[in-house]
Design a protein around this motif. Structure first.
Motif, PDB file in Angstrom:
ATOM      1  N   ASN A   8       0.821  -1.216   0.000  1.00  0.00           N
ATOM      2  CA  ASN A   8       0.000   0.000   0.000  1.00  0.00           C
ATOM      3  C   ASN A   8       0.852   1.263   0.000  1.00  0.00           C
ATOM      4  O   ASN A   8       0.521   2.256  -0.678  1.00  0.00           O
ATOM      5  CB  ASN A   8      -0.932   0.007   1.199  1.00  0.00           C
TER       6      ASN A   8
ATOM      7  N   ASP B 190      -8.677   1.865  -2.723  1.00  0.00           N
ATOM      8  CA  ASP B 190      -9.546   1.031  -3.550  1.00  0.00           C
ATOM      9  C   ASP B 190      -8.665   0.053  -4.326  1.00  0.00           C
ATOM     10  O   ASP B 190      -8.279   0.301  -5.463  1.00  0.00           O
ATOM     11  CB  ASP B 190     -10.365   1.900  -4.511  1.00  0.00           C
ATOM     12  N   LEU B 191      -8.338  -1.088  -3.691  1.00  0.00           N
ATOM     13  CA  LEU B 191      -7.396  -2.033  -4.269  1.00  0.00           C
ATOM     14  C   LEU B 191      -7.908  -2.650  -5.565  1.00  0.00           C
ATOM     15  O   LEU B 191      -7.113  -3.149  -6.377  1.00  0.00           O
ATOM     16  CB  LEU B 191      -7.054  -3.129  -3.253  1.00  0.00           C
ATOM     17  N   ASN B 192      -9.213  -2.623  -5.801  1.00  0.00           N
ATOM     18  CA  ASN B 192      -9.737  -3.163  -7.053  1.00  0.00           C
ATOM     19  C   ASN B 192      -9.201  -2.385  -8.256  1.00  0.00           C
ATOM     20  O   ASN B 192      -9.065  -2.926  -9.348  1.00  0.00           O
ATOM     21  CB  ASN B 192     -11.271  -3.119  -7.054  1.00  0.00           C
ATOM     22  N   ARG B 193      -8.908  -1.095  -8.039  1.00  0.00           N
ATOM     23  CA  ARG B 193      -8.395  -0.271  -9.135  1.00  0.00           C
ATOM     24  C   ARG B 193      -6.967  -0.671  -9.518  1.00  0.00           C
ATOM     25  O   ARG B 193      -6.500  -0.349 -10.606  1.00  0.00           O
ATOM     26  CB  ARG B 193      -8.410   1.206  -8.742  1.00  0.00           C
TER      27      ARG B 193
ATOM     28  N   ALA C 141      -5.952  -3.735  -9.933  1.00  0.00           N
ATOM     29  CA  ALA C 141      -5.953  -4.942 -10.757  1.00  0.00           C
ATOM     30  C   ALA C 141      -5.658  -4.592 -12.216  1.00  0.00           C
ATOM     31  O   ALA C 141      -6.269  -3.703 -12.799  1.00  0.00           O
ATOM     32  CB  ALA C 141      -7.300  -5.640 -10.642  1.00  0.00           C
TER      33      ALA C 141
ATOM     34  N   ASN D 117       1.658 -11.515 -12.096  1.00  0.00           N
ATOM     35  CA  ASN D 117       0.361 -10.957 -11.731  1.00  0.00           C
ATOM     36  C   ASN D 117       0.118 -11.007 -10.236  1.00  0.00           C
ATOM     37  O   ASN D 117       0.547 -11.952  -9.554  1.00  0.00           O
ATOM     38  CB  ASN D 117      -0.762 -11.726 -12.425  1.00  0.00           C
TER      39      ASN D 117
ATOM     40  N   GLY E 206      -4.251 -12.195  -5.667  1.00  0.00           N
ATOM     41  CA  GLY E 206      -5.111 -12.156  -4.486  1.00  0.00           C
ATOM     42  C   GLY E 206      -4.579 -11.236  -3.410  1.00  0.00           C
ATOM     43  O   GLY E 206      -3.359 -11.060  -3.279  1.00  0.00           O
TER      44      GLY E 206
ATOM     45  N   SER F 285      -6.941  -8.668   2.928  1.00  0.00           N
ATOM     46  CA  SER F 285      -6.900  -7.418   3.695  1.00  0.00           C
ATOM     47  C   SER F 285      -6.825  -7.674   5.190  1.00  0.00           C
ATOM     48  O   SER F 285      -6.137  -6.944   5.917  1.00  0.00           O
ATOM     49  CB  SER F 285      -8.137  -6.561   3.370  1.00  0.00           C
TER      50      SER F 285
END
Length: 375
Positions: free
Chosen positions: A227, A237-240, A242, A263, A266, A269
């Motif tokens: 982070n 917003d960790l989805n961003r 990906a 990559n 997973g 958190s």
């Protein structure tokens, strides 16, 4: 151009493979009498017709030795073909005893044939152009094994990419392992590697892990370090992250700062752990990288500028293996990635494909481009 110096190129798009193949031969023109090796790349739409296409080119050209594979995308000089029925073929005129078609490898027990011994003893500075099946879990081991069996060698290539079958060409049509062609010192070449990512921050050390799950970095929770490196906005917003942030595993022996991009698969958190697409061990270096068009473009130009300094004049021919995640995604439409090669190095016959993983110096990379020039 005399026969002994020439590489000849043909590429075409058509739903009828015979029509496309005929167009390729028409572009090639009269087959040089010295042509003795062919490179053949098909989009995966033609995967089921691979054997017939190979036989067509062999019978019409008279060239007996072939190497190549299929890709969801393929490329030729100044042109990329994606998601459409297309093929690219390059005929090479090289010294008769300068190459050997690599026997098919698909098991750890496979070895080079004994008949190669005399040729290897008389050869040095070997270059192996190899194609691999991404479904074969032994590929990393097979690449290391092949590198060990070929003295003073350098491996380049890529893994086939396809929505279906993954045929390769190694004088015949094969599938499931590793194949290709090996050149000796009588074929002068230059190679380059370009990364599609760039490090965000400095290197760290993995201090706690289990297979591909990293729980500790620099003796701190792995996710905390991650982070901090990616910044507050993405960390919220960790989805961003990906598809934009990746793990880079620096290569100890590299003197050019190369690293393997893997990559992120997973994020835990609660446990502050991260999982990546490769096995890791305690004490291993890691750095986090970002992928975007600007950094890919800049590093591509760096590689091309470096190659330009190393060669004299325009190459006779070339092979380019680029990641499926590059091409249109990072460089835009209109075949921009391969046009960079032409603009920097000249107009010469070039073929290749967009791979499911790239091979350079017997290692499997991701998000890279591997360019080989015949001089």
């Amino acid at each position: 151009m005399n026969d002994a110096a020439s590489f000849r190129l043909g590429h075409a798009q058509s739903r009828d493979w015979e029509e496309a193949a005929a167009q390729c031969l028409e572009q090639i023109g009269p087959i040089p009498t010295a042509a003795n090796l062919g490179f053949l790349y098909l989009t995966d739409i033609f995967a089921d017709q691979a054997q017939g296409i190979l036989e067509y080119f062999r019978s019409r050209s008279g060239v007996q030795h072939w190497a190549g594979t299929v890709g969801i995308g393929i490329c030729a000089t100044g042109k990329e073909y994606y998601q459409q029925p297309a093929m690219a073929v390059m005929l090479a005129c090289v010294p008769e005893d300068s190459f050997r078609i690599l026997p098919f490898y698909n098991r750890a027990a496979d070895r080079l044939p004994g008949a190669w011994e005399d040729w290897l003893n008389q050869s040095h500075s070997l270059l192996a152009v190899v194609h691999g099946d991404p479904a074969n879990s032994n590929l990393p081991l097979l690449l290391e094994q092949l590198n060990d069996e070929l003295p003073d060698s350098y491996l380049v290539g890529g893994l086939s990419s396809s929505h279906g079958a993954h045929p390769q060409f190694a004088d015949d049509t094969v599938e499931g392992g590793l194949s290709g062609v090996v050149f000796n010192h009588t074929v002068p070449v230059a190679t380059g590697l370009t990364q599609g990512c760039t490090p965000i921050a400095g290197q760290h050390t993995i201090t706690s892990c289990d297979n591909n799950i990293i729980s500790g970095i620099d003796h701190r929770p792995a996710l905390d370090v991650f982070n901090e490196d990616i910044g507050e906005i993405l960390a919220r917003d960790l989805n961003r992250a990906a598809g934009y942030i990746f793990a880079g595993l620096p290569i100890k022996s590299s003197d050019t700062g190369d690293y393997l991009v893997r990559n992120l698969i997973g994020i835990d958190s609660q446990g502050k752990r991260i999982a990546i697409g490769d096995l890791v061990h305690e004490g291993q270096a890691i750095q986090f990288c970002r992928r975007d068009g600007k950094t890919a473009w800049e590093d591509m130009q760096r590689m091309l500028d470096d190659l330009q300094k190393r060669i004299a004049g325009t190459p006779r021919g070339g092979l380019y293996f680029s990641c499926l995640g590059r091409g249109q995604q990072l460089f835009g439409e209109d075949s921009a990635e391969v046009n960079m090669i032409r603009q920097s190095l000249g107009d010469f016959p070039l073929v290749g494909f967009f791979a499911n993983g790239e091979i350079s110096s017997h290692r499997l990379y991701g998000y890279t481009g591997v360019l080989t020039l015949f001089l």
